[in-house]
Write a protein that holds these residues in place. Structure first.
Motif, short mmCIF file in Angstrom:
data_model
loop_
_atom_site.label_atom_id
_atom_site.label_comp_id
_atom_site.label_asym_id
_atom_site.label_seq_id
_atom_site.Cartn_x
_atom_site.Cartn_y
_atom_site.Cartn_z
N THR A 45 0.83 -1.20 0.00
CA THR A 45 0.00 0.00 0.00
C THR A 45 0.86 1.26 0.00
O THR A 45 0.64 2.18 -0.77
N SER A 46 1.87 1.29 0.87
CA SER A 46 2.73 2.46 0.96
C SER A 46 4.18 2.01 1.13
O SER A 46 4.57 1.54 2.19
N GLY A 47 4.96 2.13 0.05
CA GLY A 47 6.36 1.76 0.13
C GLY A 47 6.96 1.58 -1.24
O GLY A 47 6.25 1.32 -2.22
N ASP A 48 8.27 1.75 -1.32
CA ASP A 48 8.97 1.57 -2.59
C ASP A 48 9.26 0.09 -2.82
O ASP A 48 9.54 -0.65 -1.88
N LEU A 49 9.21 -0.31 -4.10
CA LEU A 49 9.48 -1.70 -4.48
C LEU A 49 10.64 -1.74 -5.46
O LEU A 49 10.74 -0.90 -6.35
N ALA A 50 11.50 -2.73 -5.31
CA ALA A 50 12.63 -2.89 -6.24
C ALA A 50 12.93 -4.36 -6.40
O ALA A 50 12.95 -5.12 -5.42
N THR A 51 13.16 -4.78 -7.65
CA THR A 51 13.64 -6.13 -7.93
C THR A 51 14.83 -6.05 -8.86
O THR A 51 15.01 -5.06 -9.58
N SER A 52 15.64 -7.09 -8.85
CA SER A 52 16.83 -7.10 -9.70
C SER A 52 17.23 -8.53 -10.01
O SER A 52 17.23 -9.39 -9.12
N GLY A 53 17.55 -8.78 -11.28
CA GLY A 53 18.14 -10.05 -11.68
C GLY A 53 17.21 -11.24 -11.69
O GLY A 53 17.66 -12.38 -11.55
N LEU A 54 15.91 -11.02 -11.88
CA LEU A 54 14.96 -12.13 -11.90
C LEU A 54 14.72 -12.62 -13.33
O LEU A 54 14.65 -11.83 -14.26
N THR A 55 14.56 -13.94 -13.47
CA THR A 55 14.29 -14.52 -14.78
C THR A 55 12.89 -15.10 -14.87
O THR A 55 12.42 -15.44 -15.96
N GLY A 56 12.21 -15.22 -13.74
CA GLY A 56 10.86 -15.76 -13.73
C GLY A 56 9.83 -14.66 -13.90
O GLY A 56 10.16 -13.47 -13.95
#
Length: 282
Positions: A172-183
């Motif tokens: 709801t309230s917050g930053d999201l980050a992903t890195s290096g995913l293949t799925g």
């Protein structure tokens, strides 16, 4: 009559100062971003001036206005200032799908060559304790956290996962980050920025209601959907192409810097209501 009114004003200022001092000592409220509440001086007192006269509220000797909780003092809210009260780490094996849902807090997911999921929690406590539910059913790891109270009450997550794990994140309230995913991955934030780096999956969705969204792909997608209601949308894809690009912005500029073809198999959908759109090679 004037004297009585002046005494009433002074008493009101004194009461306000006592309330502010009590809040500072309990750590139950986080200061708004960019606002600093007065802290007690070296003599342990706070001063409040009313019509040129000073009302002094005595504090406790040696008190620093903070409350020690867990491993360290908690003075942080969603803006990430200060230190968490506690940091925990655990490893979980046998995970093929990851679902994380939070009311508030930052979430970071990094793909690794390891076979297990490592969950690192930064726990912030104020007057209330954040609540968490963890469920591991089959290959699904489900994590849910939130807080029904006030103040710095949240859990930030840093997760290291096998690269091919299917990831679904919702906050709801917050930053999201992903890195290096293949799925496949689907990430959504109501209020926060969304950043996906080094994406190699063929099916990716990234959305934010109020915040910028940026996605960088290392391989062409089969389907990529990027959306923001109020924020800029930026997509970087491998050069070459062509790509089937679908999208629009109501109030903003759109810049498409890659070869396009409506019949291309690699589809990129980019939309924002209020913000700029940029699709380029990089």
């Amino acid at each position: 009559m004037v004297r009585g009114s002046r005494i009433a004003v002074l008493l009101a200022a004194l009461a306000a100062a006592v309330v502010l001092g009590g809040c500072a000592q309990t750590g139950g409220q986080a200061s708004p971003a960019g606002v600093t509440l007065p802290q007690s001086g070296s003599d342990g007192s706070d001063g409040v001036a009313v019509d040129g006269e000073s009302v002094t509220v005595e504090g406790e000797d040696g008190a620093d206005g903070g409350t020690s909780v867990g491993q360290s003092s908690s003075s942080s809210g969603a803006d990430g200032s200060g230190s968490p009260a506690e940091v925990t780490t655990e490893e979980i094996s046998g995970v093929g799908r990851l679902e994380v849902s939070t009311l508030t807090g930052r979430i970071s997911v990094t793909g690794t060559d390891a076979s297990t999921v490592t969950v690192t929690r930064s726990i912030y406590r104020g007057v209330d304790e954040p609540e968490e539910t963890v469920r591991h059913d089959g290959d699904l790891l489900y994590i849910d956290s939130g807080c029904n109270g006030v103040g710095p009450c949240q859990i930030d997550y840093e997760l290291a996962v096998p690269r091919g794990v299917a990831v679904t994140i919702d906050t709801t309230s917050g930053d999201l980050a992903t890195s290096g995913l293949t799925g496949p991955q689907s990430v959504t934030s109501v209020s926060g920025t969304v950043s996906l780096a080094d994406v190699q999956g063929t099916d990716t969705t990234a959305k934010s209601t109020s915040g910028d969204v940026e996605v960088r792909l290392l391989t062409p997608p089969t389907r990529l959907a990027v959306e923001s209601v109020s924020g800029d949308v930026t997509v970087l894809v491998p050069g070459g192409g062509p790509y089937r690009v679908i999208g629009d912005t109501l109030t903003g500029d759109a810049e498409i810097g890659v070869p396009t073809d409506p019949s291309a198999s690699a589809t990129i959908s980019v939309n924002t209501t209020s913000g700029d759109i940029s699709v380029g090679a990089g």
